[in-house]
Design a protein around this motif. Structure first.
Motif, PDB file in Angstrom:
ATOM      1  N   ALA A   1       0.824  -1.215   0.000  1.00 44.27           N
ATOM      2  CA  ALA A   1       0.000   0.000   0.000  1.00 44.27           C
ATOM      3  C   ALA A   1       0.857   1.265   0.000  1.00 44.27           C
ATOM      4  O   ALA A   1       0.411   2.318  -0.464  1.00 44.27           O
ATOM      5  CB  ALA A   1      -0.928  -0.003   1.209  1.00 44.27           C
ATOM      6  N   ASP A   2       2.102   1.156   0.524  1.00 45.41           N
ATOM      7  CA  ASP A   2       2.985   2.330   0.562  1.00 45.41           C
ATOM      8  C   ASP A   2       3.377   2.793  -0.836  1.00 45.41           C
ATOM      9  O   ASP A   2       3.724   3.963  -1.033  1.00 45.41           O
ATOM     10  CB  ASP A   2       4.252   2.014   1.373  1.00 45.41           C
ATOM     11  CG  ASP A   2       3.948   1.762   2.845  1.00 45.41           C
ATOM     12  OD1 ASP A   2       2.902   2.246   3.312  1.00 45.41           O
ATOM     13  OD2 ASP A   2       4.751   1.080   3.502  1.00 45.41           O
ATOM     14  N   LEU A   3       3.317   1.875  -1.816  1.00 47.33           N
ATOM     15  CA  LEU A   3       3.711   2.237  -3.176  1.00 47.33           C
ATOM     16  C   LEU A   3       2.724   3.205  -3.807  1.00 47.33           C
ATOM     17  O   LEU A   3       3.053   3.870  -4.794  1.00 47.33           O
ATOM     18  CB  LEU A   3       3.839   0.980  -4.033  1.00 47.33           C
ATOM     19  CG  LEU A   3       4.890  -0.042  -3.552  1.00 47.33           C
ATOM     20  CD1 LEU A   3       4.904  -1.253  -4.475  1.00 47.33           C
ATOM     21  CD2 LEU A   3       6.278   0.591  -3.490  1.00 47.33           C
ATOM     22  N   LEU A   4       1.528   3.284  -3.262  1.00 43.18           N
ATOM     23  CA  LEU A   4       0.554   4.242  -3.784  1.00 43.18           C
ATOM     24  C   LEU A   4       1.000   5.679  -3.541  1.00 43.18           C
ATOM     25  O   LEU A   4       0.473   6.607  -4.151  1.00 43.18           O
ATOM     26  CB  LEU A   4      -0.813   3.999  -3.132  1.00 43.18           C
ATOM     27  CG  LEU A   4      -1.450   2.619  -3.398  1.00 43.18           C
ATOM     28  CD1 LEU A   4      -2.751   2.493  -2.613  1.00 43.18           C
ATOM     29  CD2 LEU A   4      -1.679   2.415  -4.892  1.00 43.18           C
ATOM     30  N   ALA A   5       1.964   5.856  -2.647  1.00 44.26           N
ATOM     31  CA  ALA A   5       2.456   7.199  -2.347  1.00 44.26           C
ATOM     32  C   ALA A   5       3.132   7.842  -3.540  1.00 44.26           C
ATOM     33  O   ALA A   5       3.309   9.061  -3.587  1.00 44.26           O
ATOM     34  CB  ALA A   5       3.422   7.152  -1.163  1.00 44.26           C
ATOM     35  N   PHE A   6       3.529   7.034  -4.543  1.00 45.19           N
ATOM     36  CA  PHE A   6       4.198   7.596  -5.716  1.00 45.19           C
ATOM     37  C   PHE A   6       3.272   8.493  -6.530  1.00 45.19           C
ATOM     38  O   PHE A   6       3.729   9.167  -7.462  1.00 45.19           O
ATOM     39  CB  PHE A   6       4.752   6.480  -6.604  1.00 45.19           C
ATOM     40  CG  PHE A   6       5.952   5.796  -6.002  1.00 45.19           C
ATOM     41  CD1 PHE A   6       6.953   6.531  -5.391  1.00 45.19           C
ATOM     42  CD2 PHE A   6       6.078   4.419  -6.050  1.00 45.19           C
ATOM     43  CE1 PHE A   6       8.058   5.906  -4.835  1.00 45.19           C
ATOM     44  CE2 PHE A   6       7.180   3.782  -5.496  1.00 45.19           C
ATOM     45  CZ  PHE A   6       8.166   4.525  -4.885  1.00 45.19           C
ATOM     46  N   ALA A   7       2.002   8.481  -6.202  1.00 43.94           N
ATOM     47  CA  ALA A   7       1.082   9.410  -6.872  1.00 43.94           C
ATOM     48  C   ALA A   7       1.353  10.847  -6.456  1.00 43.94           C
ATOM     49  O   ALA A   7       0.916  11.773  -7.138  1.00 43.94           O
ATOM     50  CB  ALA A   7      -0.365   9.035  -6.560  1.00 43.94           C
ATOM     51  N   ASP A   8       2.082  11.032  -5.354  1.00 48.51           N
ATOM     52  CA  ASP A   8       2.440  12.373  -4.885  1.00 48.51           C
ATOM     53  C   ASP A   8       3.697  12.837  -5.627  1.00 48.51           C
ATOM     54  O   ASP A   8       4.769  12.226  -5.474  1.00 48.51           O
ATOM     55  CB  ASP A   8       2.706  12.333  -3.377  1.00 48.51           C
ATOM     56  CG  ASP A   8       2.980  13.719  -2.800  1.00 48.51           C
ATOM     57  OD1 ASP A   8       3.138  14.681  -3.581  1.00 48.51           O
ATOM     58  OD2 ASP A   8       3.060  13.834  -1.559  1.00 48.51           O
ATOM     59  N   PRO A   9       3.609  13.895  -6.445  1.00 46.91           N
ATOM     60  CA  PRO A   9       4.794  14.364  -7.176  1.00 46.91           C
ATOM     61  C   PRO A   9       5.944  14.753  -6.253  1.00 46.91           C
ATOM     62  O   PRO A   9       7.110  14.647  -6.627  1.00 46.91           O
ATOM     63  CB  PRO A   9       4.272  15.583  -7.953  1.00 46.91           C
ATOM     64  CG  PRO A   9       2.786  15.395  -8.017  1.00 46.91           C
ATOM     65  CD  PRO A   9       2.416  14.680  -6.753  1.00 46.91           C
ATOM     66  N   GLY A  10       5.618  15.179  -5.035  1.00 45.96           N
ATOM     67  CA  GLY A  10       6.662  15.556  -4.103  1.00 45.96           C
ATOM     68  C   GLY A  10       7.588  14.399  -3.766  1.00 45.96           C
ATOM     69  O   GLY A  10       8.801  14.577  -3.607  1.00 45.96           O
ATOM     70  N   LEU A  11       7.036  13.186  -3.659  1.00 45.33           N
ATOM     71  CA  LEU A  11       7.857  12.017  -3.378  1.00 45.33           C
ATOM     72  C   LEU A  11       8.769  11.675  -4.550  1.00 45.33           C
ATOM     73  O   LEU A  11       9.899  11.221  -4.362  1.00 45.33           O
ATOM     74  CB  LEU A  11       6.973  10.817  -3.044  1.00 45.33           C
ATOM     75  CG  LEU A  11       6.244  10.852  -1.692  1.00 45.33           C
ATOM     76  CD1 LEU A  11       5.441   9.577  -1.492  1.00 45.33           C
ATOM     77  CD2 LEU A  11       7.232  11.026  -0.549  1.00 45.33           C
ATOM     78  N   LEU A  12       8.268  11.883  -5.762  1.00 48.27           N
ATOM     79  CA  LEU A  12       9.100  11.630  -6.942  1.00 48.27           C
ATOM     80  C   LEU A  12      10.292  12.580  -6.975  1.00 48.27           C
ATOM     81  O   LEU A  12      11.423  12.167  -7.263  1.00 48.27           O
ATOM     82  CB  LEU A  12       8.259  11.775  -8.210  1.00 48.27           C
ATOM     83  CG  LEU A  12       7.058  10.836  -8.339  1.00 48.27           C
ATOM     84  CD1 LEU A  12       6.296  11.122  -9.624  1.00 48.27           C
ATOM     85  CD2 LEU A  12       7.512   9.378  -8.304  1.00 48.27           C
ATOM     86  N   VAL A  13      10.052  13.849  -6.682  1.00 47.42           N
ATOM     87  CA  VAL A  13      11.146  14.827  -6.636  1.00 47.42           C
ATOM     88  C   VAL A  13      12.133  14.465  -5.528  1.00 47.42           C
ATOM     89  O   VAL A  13      13.351  14.555  -5.705  1.00 47.42           O
ATOM     90  CB  VAL A  13      10.584  16.246  -6.422  1.00 47.42           C
ATOM     91  CG1 VAL A  13      11.715  17.240  -6.216  1.00 47.42           C
ATOM     92  CG2 VAL A  13       9.723  16.662  -7.613  1.00 47.42           C
ATOM     93  N   ALA A  14      11.601  14.033  -4.374  1.00 51.77           N
ATOM     94  CA  ALA A  14      12.471  13.638  -3.266  1.00 51.77           C
ATOM     95  C   ALA A  14      13.353  12.457  -3.654  1.00 51.77           C
ATOM     96  O   ALA A  14      14.541  12.423  -3.321  1.00 51.77           O
ATOM     97  CB  ALA A  14      11.621  13.295  -2.040  1.00 51.77           C
ATOM     98  N   ALA A  15      12.773  11.484  -4.372  1.00 49.44           N
ATOM     99  CA  ALA A  15      13.554  10.319  -4.800  1.00 49.44           C
ATOM    100  C   ALA A  15      14.659  10.730  -5.762  1.00 49.44           C
ATOM    101  O   ALA A  15      15.792  10.224  -5.684  1.00 49.44           O
ATOM    102  CB  ALA A  15      12.635   9.283  -5.443  1.00 49.44           C
ATOM    103  N   LEU A  16      14.344  11.636  -6.678  1.00 53.03           N
ATOM    104  CA  LEU A  16      15.367  12.134  -7.600  1.00 53.03           C
ATOM    105  C   LEU A  16      16.484  12.833  -6.841  1.00 53.03           C
ATOM    106  O   LEU A  16      17.670  12.661  -7.154  1.00 53.03           O
ATOM    107  CB  LEU A  16      14.735  13.089  -8.614  1.00 53.03           C
ATOM    108  CG  LEU A  16      13.877  12.454  -9.715  1.00 53.03           C
ATOM    109  CD1 LEU A  16      13.139  13.544 -10.495  1.00 53.03           C
ATOM    110  CD2 LEU A  16      14.767  11.653 -10.659  1.00 53.03           C
ATOM    111  N   ALA A  17      16.115  13.632  -5.837  1.00 46.51           N
ATOM    112  CA  ALA A  17      17.123  14.351  -5.051  1.00 46.51           C
ATOM    113  C   ALA A  17      18.019  13.379  -4.297  1.00 46.51           C
ATOM    114  O   ALA A  17      19.247  13.529  -4.279  1.00 46.51           O
ATOM    115  CB  ALA A  17      16.441  15.317  -4.081  1.00 46.51           C
ATOM    116  N   VAL A  18      17.420  12.367  -3.664  1.00 54.55           N
ATOM    117  CA  VAL A  18      18.215  11.381  -2.933  1.00 54.55           C
ATOM    118  C   VAL A  18      19.139  10.628  -3.885  1.00 54.55           C
ATOM    119  O   VAL A  18      20.324  10.422  -3.591  1.00 54.55           O
ATOM    120  CB  VAL A  18      17.294  10.399  -2.185  1.00 54.55           C
ATOM    121  CG1 VAL A  18      18.094   9.227  -1.608  1.00 54.55           C
ATOM    122  CG2 VAL A  18      16.552  11.110  -1.069  1.00 54.55           C
ATOM    123  N   ALA A  19      18.626  10.208  -5.041  1.00 58.35           N
ATOM    124  CA  ALA A  19      19.426   9.461  -6.003  1.00 58.35           C
ATOM    125  C   ALA A  19      20.610  10.285  -6.493  1.00 58.35           C
ATOM    126  O   ALA A  19      21.748   9.795  -6.564  1.00 58.35           O
ATOM    127  CB  ALA A  19      18.560   9.016  -7.184  1.00 58.35           C
TER     128      ALA A  19
END
Length: 513
Positions: A236-254
């Protein structure tokens, strides 16, 4: 590696792994606390970094684990999205790193201006110091650097005995003792004991003093079972990827994790004469490690220079040392949990304050000054923006300033007109683009209408169509007066009508009037 080679290198790797373990243990716990996570989470990341990434690594002598460089970003993410959302972010960040490694993009992650990198590290160092000063007084850090700075006077006042209960000042004294031990040891340690880490001595001294005096301060909390520190990623946590903020955060961490890892790997290569690092393989290994950290709810990892340099200096020969240090971390949490729970949190905060101060490298700023004031400006602007806003914004500001500097340098053009009778030389140095057409027009306006105009090209990096058309227009306008245009043929060949390539004009310059 065959059995004979392992037997020959195992004693050195075994000794190096113990040294790295002693360096890594306080850092893993301290970085976790600074990130707003339980200390055991940092140890889990260190274990994965040693056993998994150490085995797959493209840089055999590099040690991976939780890094101070990501502390600020992780703390912001935990405060904004909650600790549970760190798992999906790391899963995606690790997948991006793995994909980049498979696509052989490792070298491109190193294409970062040094001014931005050093500015980023300095900004992170300032934020670590500002937040951990609160933790040293057993207080809770604020969400941003400016908030920590503005709240510090009140926190310091509350820590004093005549303003509060004085427990904050007692805790701060243990943190200061840790910092003092690390500073003295770095400068006065005997050669025979040079591999003994100052952080371990500082934490040990603060812990023993706290126990001897029975000080009432916050201490590290370690779960009775290491499995309790693992928070499995839920579908169910994978549904969080619908939030664009999490995508930007993942890019920043990577991006930040990859840049820090590969810069560290390059630095480790300069410390030894063994096999060179394979950056693409290292990037893939880091991606797998961060994906596992995301699935287990641990902290993100990078290749870390402090532990890696300790590994090399201790005489490590193969990746076995990095893998063994993870075994010692696991054994410490399982067998020595009661001992770890005696460690004051303020002492670990002191370790992070000392580490943050070392990230604010003024020597690097002075070295950048050799390349001009703009490099120093980019460094300072990146650091201050990180402190005032957030890590990603600061890095983007640094990149923007770097691109502006490149654009400015690429568009600079110096023009000098030298006349000797009818012979006039138009000397240009730099890049002649359409932006410089007004400047060239003013220079050509001062050239006599009957001149033989010679235009050397050896000092021009680039000339575009607009500037060439301006030169041709000058020749057409003054051709009736006997003017001639001579462009150096060796430096410029351009296409003319009919599809033929030829020099702009071949002629003999007059010897004067």
């Amino acid at each position: 590696m065959n059995a004979e080679a392992i037997k020959a290198t195992l004693p050195r790797d075994l000794m190096a792994s113990v040294v790295v373990f002693l360096v890594a243990l306080p850092l893993c716990m301290g970085i976790a606390i600074a990130s707003g996570m339980p200390p055991a989470k940092g140890v889990v990341t260190g274990i994965i970094g040693g056993l998994v990434v150490g085995w797959l690594s493209g840089a055999p002598l590099q040690v991976s684990g939780p890094a101070a460089g990501l502390t600020v970003l992780v703390f912001e993410l935990v405060q904004q999205y909650g600790a549970a959302m760190l798992g999906p972010i790391l899963l995606l960040a690790g997948a991006l790193q793995l994909l980049a490694g498979r696509l052989k993009l490792g070298c491109w992650f190193r294409v970062t201006a040094p001014a931005v990198v050093y500015g980023m590290l300095a900004g992170i160092g300032i934020l670590i110091v500002l937040s951990q000063l609160h933790v040293m007084m057993d207080a809770k850090p604020q969400a941003s650097g400016l908030d920590n700075l503005s709240a510090f006077p009140a926190a310091l006042w509350a820590a004093l005995p005549f303003a509060g209960d004085g427990d904050g000042l007692v805790a701060a004294s243990l943190g200061l003792l840790t910092i003092a031990c690390m500073w003295v040891w770095d400068r006065l340690k005997p050669q025979r004991l040079r591999l003994l880490p100052g952080a371990l001595l500082g934490v040990a001294a603060a812990t023993l003093l706290g126990l001897w005096m029975g000080l009432d301060v916050r201490r590290v909390e370690v779960p009775d079972n290491l499995a309790d520190a693992i928070t499995w990623l839920q579908p169910a946590d994978l549904l969080a990827f619908a939030d664009p903020g999490l995508l930007v955060a993942a890019l920043a961490v990577a991006f930040i994790a990859s840049a820090e890892t590969l810069l560290s790997a390059a630095a480790v290569d300069r410390m030894h004469q063994g096999p060179r690092a394979d950056f693409d393989r290292e990037l893939s290994a880091q991606g797998i490690g961060n994906m596992l950290c995301g699935m287990l709810g641990a902290l993100p990892m990078t290749g870390v220079i402090v532990r890696s340099s300790a590994n090399v200096q201790a005489g490590a020969r193969t990746r076995v040392s990095a893998m063994l240090h993870a075994v010692w971390l696991l054994a410490a949490v399982v067998l020595l949990a009661a001992l770890l729970e005696r460690i004051p949190v303020a002492s670990l905060a002191g370790v992070l304050v000392y580490t943050g101060l070392k990230l604010i490298d003024l020597k690097a700023l002075r070295q950048l000054g050799r390349y001009g004031r703009m490099a120093m400006l980019i460094h300072v602007a990146t650091a201050l923006t990180i402190v005032a806003t957030d890590l990603l914004t600061g890095v983007l500001v640094g990149f923007a300033l770097t691109l502006m500097q490149l654009a400015w340098q690429a568009s600079r053009l110096k023009i000098n007109v030298v006349q000797d009778g009818r012979r006039v030389e138009l000397r240009m140095q730099g890049a002649a683009t359409f932006l410089k057409v007004p400047q060239m027009s003013r220079a050509l306006a001062g050239v006599p209408q009957d001149a033989w105009l010679y235009v050397p090209m050896e000092h021009l990096r680039y000339i575009d169509h607009a500037c060439m058309e301006l030169l041709d227009e000058w020749q057409r306008s003054n051709q009736g007066n006997g003017a001639r245009l001579i462009i150096e043929p060796r430096a410029l060949v351009r296409r003319v009508e009919g599809g033929r390539r030829q020099a702009a004009y071949l002629g003999t310059l007059p010897e004067g009037n």
